[in-house]
Scaffold this motif. Structure first.
Motif, PDB file in Angstrom:
ATOM      1  N   ALA A  57       0.877  -1.177   0.000  1.00 55.94           N
ATOM      2  CA  ALA A  57       0.000   0.000   0.000  1.00 55.94           C
ATOM      3  C   ALA A  57       0.911   1.224   0.000  1.00 55.94           C
ATOM      4  N   THR A  60      -1.132   5.064   2.730  1.00 54.03           N
ATOM      5  CA  THR A  60      -2.299   4.790   3.555  1.00 54.03           C
ATOM      6  C   THR A  60      -2.869   6.091   4.108  1.00 54.03           C
ATOM      7  N   LEU A  81      -6.698   3.173   6.763  1.00 51.88           N
ATOM      8  CA  LEU A  81      -7.211   2.620   5.504  1.00 51.88           C
ATOM      9  C   LEU A  81      -6.027   2.228   4.635  1.00 51.88           C
ATOM     10  N   ASP A  83      -5.113   0.640   1.036  1.00 51.70           N
ATOM     11  CA  ASP A  83      -5.645   0.388  -0.306  1.00 51.70           C
ATOM     12  C   ASP A  83      -4.492  -0.077  -1.180  1.00 51.70           C
ATOM     13  N   ARG A  90      -5.921  -7.843  -4.635  1.00 50.47           N
ATOM     14  CA  ARG A  90      -6.189  -6.399  -4.645  1.00 50.47           C
ATOM     15  C   ARG A  90      -7.440  -6.055  -3.860  1.00 50.47           C
ATOM     16  N   GLY A  91      -7.417  -4.886  -3.241  1.00 54.40           N
ATOM     17  CA  GLY A  91      -8.573  -4.365  -2.525  1.00 54.40           C
ATOM     18  C   GLY A  91      -8.132  -3.384  -1.458  1.00 54.40           C
ATOM     19  N   ALA A  92      -9.081  -3.056  -0.608  1.00 51.06           N
ATOM     20  CA  ALA A  92      -8.816  -2.135   0.496  1.00 51.06           C
ATOM     21  C   ALA A  92      -9.396  -2.716   1.774  1.00 51.06           C
ATOM     22  N   THR A 119     -12.659  -4.788   0.758  1.00 52.02           N
ATOM     23  CA  THR A 119     -13.300  -4.719  -0.564  1.00 52.02           C
ATOM     24  C   THR A 119     -12.483  -5.507  -1.594  1.00 52.02           C
TER      25      THR A 119
END
Length: 149
Positions: A57, A60, A81, A83, A90-92, A119
């Protein structure tokens, strides 16, 4: 040290994994949330980190509430968070962080994935992790144990 991921079967047929890696601070902005110069006192910090290894990431978003018990010691809570990706997926997702810091500038933190926050390919992610940031370190090692529901 390169990232390492280990997996093991867990009860109920899920697979648990451990991701490791490092992160570095990419920004810190702190502001007082009450009178300065007294203790205990509150502060808020907006922080950005860059993770590499099992968690990738680049930037962040994190918000902390800090309690300074003394000028150099205290505790904090925050939400971060992330991401990007976790071991290539992949996702957050968001982690809730709780920790403390000592009079030598060392930070001790545990974190847990906020349920329902993941996600993309990370949907259903659960997990906990930890790190210790030693004063003066530019890169901080983390461990993250996780699975998917």
């Amino acid at each position: 040290m390169p990232a390492q991921t280990t997996t093991a079967p867990a009860p109920g047929g899920t697979t648990t994994a451990q991701a490791t890696g490092h992160f570095a601070s990419a920004g810190w902005e702190e502001r007082a949330a009450g009178p300065e110069g007294t203790h205990p006192r509150l502060a808020h910090a907006t922080v950005a980190n860059a993770f590499s290894g099992g968690i990738e990431a680049a930037h962040t978003t994190c918000e902390y509430t800090i309690v300074y018990a003394t000028e150099k010691t205290g505790t904090f809570t925050g939400m971060e968070l992330l991401d990007g990706s976790l071991d290539g997926r992949r996702g957050a997702f968001v982690v809730e962080e709780r920790g403390s810091f000592d009079d030598e500038g060392n930070v001790y933190c545990t974190f847990e994935v906020v349920p329902g926050s993941a996600t993309g390919d990370l949907t259903g992610l659960r997990g906990t992790g930890a790190f210790t940031a030693r004063h003066g370190e530019q890169s901080v090692a983390y461990t993250f144990d996780y699975d998917y529901s």
